[in-house]
Write a protein that holds these residues in place. Structure first.
Motif, PDB file in Angstrom:
ATOM      1  N   UNK A 112       0.850  -1.173   0.000  1.00 44.16           N
ATOM      2  CA  UNK A 112       0.000   0.000   0.000  1.00 44.16           C
ATOM      3  C   UNK A 112       0.900   1.242   0.000  1.00 44.16           C
ATOM      4  N   UNK A 113       0.430   2.299  -0.621  1.00 46.58           N
ATOM      5  CA  UNK A 113       1.218   3.525  -0.670  1.00 46.58           C
ATOM      6  C   UNK A 113       0.994   4.367   0.586  1.00 46.58           C
ATOM      7  N   UNK A 114       1.910   5.284   0.822  1.00 50.96           N
ATOM      8  CA  UNK A 114       1.777   6.215   1.943  1.00 50.96           C
ATOM      9  C   UNK A 114       0.500   7.041   1.791  1.00 50.96           C
ATOM     10  N   UNK A 115       0.276   7.584   0.589  1.00 48.25           N
ATOM     11  CA  UNK A 115      -0.913   8.421   0.368  1.00 48.25           C
ATOM     12  C   UNK A 115      -2.201   7.649   0.616  1.00 48.25           C
ATOM     13  N   UNK A 116      -2.249   6.410   0.153  1.00 48.63           N
ATOM     14  CA  UNK A 116      -3.467   5.597   0.313  1.00 48.63           C
ATOM     15  C   UNK A 116      -3.705   5.281   1.787  1.00 48.63           C
ATOM     16  N   UNK A 117      -2.651   4.861   2.491  1.00 46.41           N
ATOM     17  CA  UNK A 117      -2.816   4.468   3.894  1.00 46.41           C
ATOM     18  C   UNK A 117      -3.130   5.660   4.788  1.00 46.41           C
ATOM     19  N   UNK A 118      -2.439   6.775   4.597  1.00 44.81           N
ATOM     20  CA  UNK A 118      -2.592   7.915   5.495  1.00 44.81           C
ATOM     21  C   UNK A 118      -3.785   8.812   5.173  1.00 44.81           C
ATOM     22  N   UNK A 165       0.641  15.688   2.927  1.00 46.34           N
ATOM     23  CA  UNK A 165       0.331  14.884   1.742  1.00 46.34           C
ATOM     24  C   UNK A 165       1.500  14.881   0.761  1.00 46.34           C
ATOM     25  N   UNK A 166       2.154  16.026   0.605  1.00 42.62           N
ATOM     26  CA  UNK A 166       3.294  16.078  -0.313  1.00 42.62           C
ATOM     27  C   UNK A 166       4.485  15.293   0.229  1.00 42.62           C
ATOM     28  N   UNK A 167       4.660  15.278   1.557  1.00 42.94           N
ATOM     29  CA  UNK A 167       5.716  14.445   2.152  1.00 42.94           C
ATOM     30  C   UNK A 167       5.390  12.966   1.926  1.00 42.94           C
ATOM     31  N   UNK A 168       4.129  12.577   2.113  1.00 38.37           N
ATOM     32  CA  UNK A 168       3.721  11.188   1.862  1.00 38.37           C
ATOM     33  C   UNK A 168       3.994  10.822   0.400  1.00 38.37           C
ATOM     34  N   UNK A 169       3.692  11.733  -0.529  1.00 34.68           N
ATOM     35  CA  UNK A 169       3.970  11.488  -1.944  1.00 34.68           C
ATOM     36  C   UNK A 169       5.473  11.353  -2.171  1.00 34.68           C
ATOM     37  N   UNK A 177      12.288   3.933   0.152  1.00 34.76           N
ATOM     38  CA  UNK A 177      11.341   3.997   1.265  1.00 34.76           C
ATOM     39  C   UNK A 177      10.064   3.235   0.942  1.00 34.76           C
ATOM     40  N   UNK A 178       9.907   2.105   1.580  1.00 35.84           N
ATOM     41  CA  UNK A 178       8.653   1.379   1.491  1.00 35.84           C
ATOM     42  C   UNK A 178       7.692   1.991   2.498  1.00 35.84           C
ATOM     43  N   UNK A 179       6.415   1.732   2.302  1.00 37.42           N
ATOM     44  CA  UNK A 179       5.425   2.202   3.270  1.00 37.42           C
ATOM     45  C   UNK A 179       5.668   1.469   4.582  1.00 37.42           C
ATOM     46  N   UNK A 180       5.964   2.224   5.622  1.00 41.13           N
ATOM     47  CA  UNK A 180       6.151   1.669   6.961  1.00 41.13           C
ATOM     48  C   UNK A 180       4.807   1.825   7.665  1.00 41.13           C
ATOM     49  N   UNK A 181       4.093   0.713   7.821  1.00 42.47           N
ATOM     50  CA  UNK A 181       2.707   0.781   8.311  1.00 42.47           C
ATOM     51  C   UNK A 181       2.590   1.227   9.767  1.00 42.47           C
ATOM     52  N   UNK A 182       3.708   1.368  10.454  1.00 40.45           N
ATOM     53  CA  UNK A 182       3.682   1.786  11.854  1.00 40.45           C
ATOM     54  C   UNK A 182       4.099   3.246  12.031  1.00 40.45           C
ATOM     55  N   UNK A 183       4.181   3.986  10.915  1.00 39.92           N
ATOM     56  CA  UNK A 183       4.569   5.390  10.987  1.00 39.92           C
ATOM     57  C   UNK A 183       3.520   6.254  10.302  1.00 39.92           C
ATOM     58  N   UNK A 211      -2.741   8.146  -5.922  1.00 38.41           N
ATOM     59  CA  UNK A 211      -1.970   9.280  -6.419  1.00 38.41           C
ATOM     60  C   UNK A 211      -2.783  10.004  -7.488  1.00 38.41           C
ATOM     61  N   UNK A 212      -3.133  11.275  -7.245  1.00 45.39           N
ATOM     62  CA  UNK A 212      -3.881  12.025  -8.248  1.00 45.39           C
ATOM     63  C   UNK A 212      -3.050  12.255  -9.506  1.00 45.39           C
TER      64      UNK A 212
END
Length: 122
Positions: free
Chosen positions: A1-7, A59-63, A71-77, A12-13
């Motif tokens: 899962x991506x950072x944008x999707x999870x958070x 959101x831009x940092x997540x992107x 950097x993989x999506x770290x699901x605990x951050x 991604x638009x």
């Protein structure tokens, strides 16, 4: 899962950018014949496509995290923001990952600081 999707629940638009050009924000003109003035968007409120977004910096940092192959999506951050400070909360697997995240977050336009006080390593 991506950072944008999870958070943020976002795919991604189209045309999303880490550092987009701001879109002008029209202000009401005082006379009907005068052109409408524009107001600039503060860098920390700049969205993924240059629009105003209250959580634009986060959101831009997540992107930026999504776009960095190291950097993989770290699901605990989690990524948040307080004004122009990027706030990282949660746990990362090691200090190297955290250092990379700090470096990437600092490179995003509008980020003046990265707060890692709520991050644990390990």
């Amino acid at each position: 899962m991506s950072w944008l999707k999870r958070l943020f629940g976002l795919n991604k638009p189209k045309n999303a950018q880490v550092n987009p050009q701001p879109q002008p924000v029209p202000q009401a003109s005082t006379t009907s014949t005068a052109p409408a003035a524009t107001q600039s968007i503060p860098p920390e409120r700049l969205g993924l496509n240059g629009e105003y977004d209250q959580s634009g910096l986060a959101k831009r940092v997540a992107l930026a995290f999504d776009e960095d192959p190291q950097l993989d999506d770290v699901s605990t951050l989690w990524v948040a923001q307080t004004s122009s400070t990027v706030v990282l909360k949660g746990q990362v697997p090691n200090q190297t990952v955290l250092n990379k995240m700090i470096s990437v977050a600092r490179s995003v336009h509008g980020a003046t600081n990265v707060d890692t006080n709520q991050v644990t390593v390990g």
